[in-house]
Enzyme design. Sequence first.
Site, PDB file in Angstrom:
ATOM      1  N   GLY A  96       0.624  -1.333  -0.010  1.00 28.94           N
ATOM      2  CA  GLY A  96      -0.071   0.008  -0.008  1.00 28.94           C
ATOM      3  C   GLY A  96       0.980   1.241  -0.010  1.00 28.94           C
ATOM      4  O   GLY A  96       0.123   2.224  -0.231  1.00 28.94           O
ATOM      5  N   ARG A  97       2.175   1.351   0.412  1.00 28.56           N
ATOM      6  CA  ARG A  97       3.089   2.135   0.377  1.00 28.56           C
ATOM      7  C   ARG A  97       4.501   1.729   0.154  1.00 28.56           C
ATOM      8  O   ARG A  97       5.276   2.047   0.678  1.00 28.56           O
ATOM      9  CB  ARG A  97       3.003   3.110   1.821  1.00 28.56           C
ATOM     10  CG  ARG A  97       3.245   2.150   3.081  1.00 28.56           C
ATOM     11  CD  ARG A  97       3.886   3.055   3.942  1.00 28.56           C
ATOM     12  NE  ARG A  97       4.071   2.180   5.193  1.00 28.56           N
ATOM     13  CZ  ARG A  97       4.627   2.721   6.307  1.00 28.56           C
ATOM     14  NH1 ARG A  97       4.988   4.122   6.164  1.00 28.56           N
ATOM     15  NH2 ARG A  97       4.663   1.917   7.413  1.00 28.56           N
ATOM     16  N   LYS A 117       9.998   2.769  -0.052  1.00 31.16           N
ATOM     17  CA  LYS A 117       8.922   2.559   1.094  1.00 31.16           C
ATOM     18  C   LYS A 117       8.268   4.048   1.176  1.00 31.16           C
ATOM     19  O   LYS A 117       9.097   4.867   1.735  1.00 31.16           O
ATOM     20  CB  LYS A 117       9.516   2.102   2.272  1.00 31.16           C
ATOM     21  CG  LYS A 117       8.356   1.680   3.187  1.00 31.16           C
ATOM     22  CD  LYS A 117       9.057   0.937   4.412  1.00 31.16           C
ATOM     23  CE  LYS A 117       8.059   0.431   5.506  1.00 31.16           C
ATOM     24  NZ  LYS A 117       8.585  -0.100   6.682  1.00 31.16           N
ATOM     25  N   ASP A 256       2.008 -11.072   7.240  1.00 31.52           N
ATOM     26  CA  ASP A 256       2.605 -10.388   5.957  1.00 31.52           C
ATOM     27  C   ASP A 256       3.985  -9.844   6.419  1.00 31.52           C
ATOM     28  O   ASP A 256       4.561  -9.290   5.645  1.00 31.52           O
ATOM     29  CB  ASP A 256       1.602  -9.217   5.539  1.00 31.52           C
ATOM     30  CG  ASP A 256       1.216  -8.456   6.752  1.00 31.52           C
ATOM     31  OD1 ASP A 256       0.695  -9.053   7.780  1.00 31.52           O
ATOM     32  OD2 ASP A 256       1.506  -7.109   6.876  1.00 31.52           O
TER      33      ASP A 256
HETATM   34  P1  AMP Z   1       2.350  -2.678   8.155  1.00 34.00           P
HETATM   35  O1  AMP Z   1       1.700  -2.420   9.369  1.00 34.00           O
HETATM   36  O2  AMP Z   1       3.521  -2.047   7.698  1.00 34.00           O
HETATM   37  O3  AMP Z   1       2.481  -4.285   8.189  1.00 34.00           O
HETATM   38  O4  AMP Z   1       1.195  -2.283   6.723  1.00 34.00           O
HETATM   39  C1  AMP Z   1       0.073  -3.209   6.798  1.00 34.00           C
HETATM   40  C2  AMP Z   1      -0.685  -3.084   5.597  1.00 34.00           C
HETATM   41  O5  AMP Z   1      -1.176  -1.388   5.494  1.00 34.00           O
HETATM   42  C3  AMP Z   1       0.229  -3.074   4.312  1.00 34.00           C
HETATM   43  O6  AMP Z   1      -0.589  -3.323   3.207  1.00 34.00           O
HETATM   44  C4  AMP Z   1       0.685  -1.566   3.867  1.00 34.00           C
HETATM   45  O7  AMP Z   1       0.900  -1.513   2.793  1.00 34.00           O
HETATM   46  C5  AMP Z   1      -0.348  -0.813   4.299  1.00 34.00           C
HETATM   47  N1  AMP Z   1      -0.027   0.691   4.772  1.00 34.00           N
HETATM   48  C6  AMP Z   1       0.505   1.042   5.723  1.00 34.00           C
HETATM   49  N2  AMP Z   1       0.617   2.302   5.834  1.00 34.00           N
HETATM   50  C7  AMP Z   1       0.195   2.855   4.665  1.00 34.00           C
HETATM   51  C8  AMP Z   1      -0.005   4.222   4.162  1.00 34.00           C
HETATM   52  N3  AMP Z   1       0.604   5.278   4.643  1.00 34.00           N
HETATM   53  N4  AMP Z   1      -0.609   4.165   2.904  1.00 34.00           N
HETATM   54  C9  AMP Z   1      -1.163   3.081   2.539  1.00 34.00           C
HETATM   55  N5  AMP Z   1      -0.965   1.865   2.969  1.00 34.00           N
HETATM   56  C10 AMP Z   1      -0.471   1.814   3.924  1.00 34.00           C
HETATM   57 MG    MG Z   2       4.005  -4.943   6.691  1.00 36.28          MG
END
Ligand code: AMP
Ligand code: MG
Length: 491
Positions: A96-97, A117, A256
């Site tokens: 997502g990012r 990222k 994930d």
């Molecule tokens: P994480 O907690 O980093 O493992 O992220 C969990 C999910 O949320 C993943 O699909 C990330 O890509 C998405 N995600 C986290 N931060 C963002 C953001 N600022 N914009 C879009 N997607 C995000």
């Molecule tokens: Mg992650």
Amino acid sequence: MTKGKEKQETGWNLDNSYARLPESFYTSLNPTPVCSPELIIFNDPLATSLGLNVQDLQSEDGIAVFAGNQIPEGASPLAQAYGGHQFGHFTMLGDGRAILLGEQITPLDERVDIQLKGPGRTPYSRGGDGRATLGPMLREYIISEAMHALGIPTTRSLAVVTTGESVIRETELPGAILTRVASSHLRVGTFQYVAKWGTVQELQVLADYTVKRHFSEIEADESRYLSLLREVIKRQAMLIAKWQLVGFIHGVMNTDNMTISGETIDYGPCAFMDTYDPATVFSSIDVQGRYAYGKQPQMAGWNLARFAETLLPLLHENQEHAVELAQDEISDFPKLYHSYWLAGMRAKLGIFNEEVEDESLIEDLLSMMQKYRADYTNTFRALTFERHEDTVLFGAPEFAQWHELWQARLGRQQEPETSSHQLMQNSNPALIPRNHRVEAALEAAVKQGDYSVMERLLDVLSSPYAYSPEQAEYSTLPARSTRPYRTFCGT
Ligand code: AMP
Ligand code: MG
């Protein structure tokens, strides 16, 4: 610019084998350009090992790549699709990012992912903005590089740039992009995604790709998918043992966030434990303590069971038999983990050979540490240098008794004292990224634009087993606080 010239100038030598996988595995797209990128930190030694040109990458054109404003030749940018169990609940996720530029082929002919990222929205962004902020990206840089120096498999950090744009969180924060280097971004969640929404044939393509990329030694195995499961279990057992041995708490061990390669990934709310306590949790969102320090091995086992489930159709055509095969492997995880952990603990105590009583010797030390609220890292450090006055255990009657048993134990091996001491020094880091030190470095960087505090910290963290005099001050504990240290996900 010709390809040859570009390669010569910047050293980018990119391919993207992931882009040749089935289309449902990813979405091709470019990063969203940003207005005025500025390089904040750049990892010279890592760049050199990747075959990149340190000077040219820090030029305006070089920085434009880290900002997503320019696409280097050979890149085919894409966002990967994946799913995952987040705190036990399965959802569709995906980059997502993050955007994968491609795979750098290094001078040693290794293939590593180059990922941005924070490069803007992707089809997997859901409600998010696809952006990242400076503090958390620098935090990932510091901790991932510290982990690497500690000898723990991890994704690396090549560069952080600021974007010149603000990102809205609770407040307005400076936007930033981290360039992450990983042996791949294949996750348990990648397999979960394909197992749930793809065909068995696609699953097989993913498994074959994984074997080829990370486990070429099992390629010819008759039951290669079972071997794949076994190897992933082994690498994770090794990894989690290493985390436990240095007191690293990942904080968000969702499926994930578990790689297939066995590298640590996703430095969100992670932190190192100070006082030894298996119940330690830093992450503000982990209210149940699901990912507490003492639960990490069990949670890794849970994640690996989810991985095993995804492979069932490839393990055997008879599903019951496939389940039996998978369960057999999964049941090995706790034993494997424990054997790696025990071997590491013996080394931390300078022990070379094996005795059955070693486990109780170790457990007794840990119980004492918990009872007296001893600092985990500094206790082992003090034992290494026989500076007992440095530990809060010093003076406790059971410590004197334990110490006698330990010395007697060391006497029952052939290796001389000097070898034991050397083993301990190589196994007990003199310093870890202490939370208050990391916070101070980030505060100076983000609030004052002063990067010198971070640079010094990175410098001492780069050789954690050196025990050099300038590191001493980084071992001191923070002033006692009434509030426990808390971390946040850093989105
Ligand atoms: P994480 O907690 O980093 O493992 O992220 C969990 C999910 O949320 C993943 O699909 C990330 O890509 C998405 N995600 C986290 N931060 C963002 C953001 N600022 N914009 C879009 N997607 C995000
Ligand atoms: Mg992650």
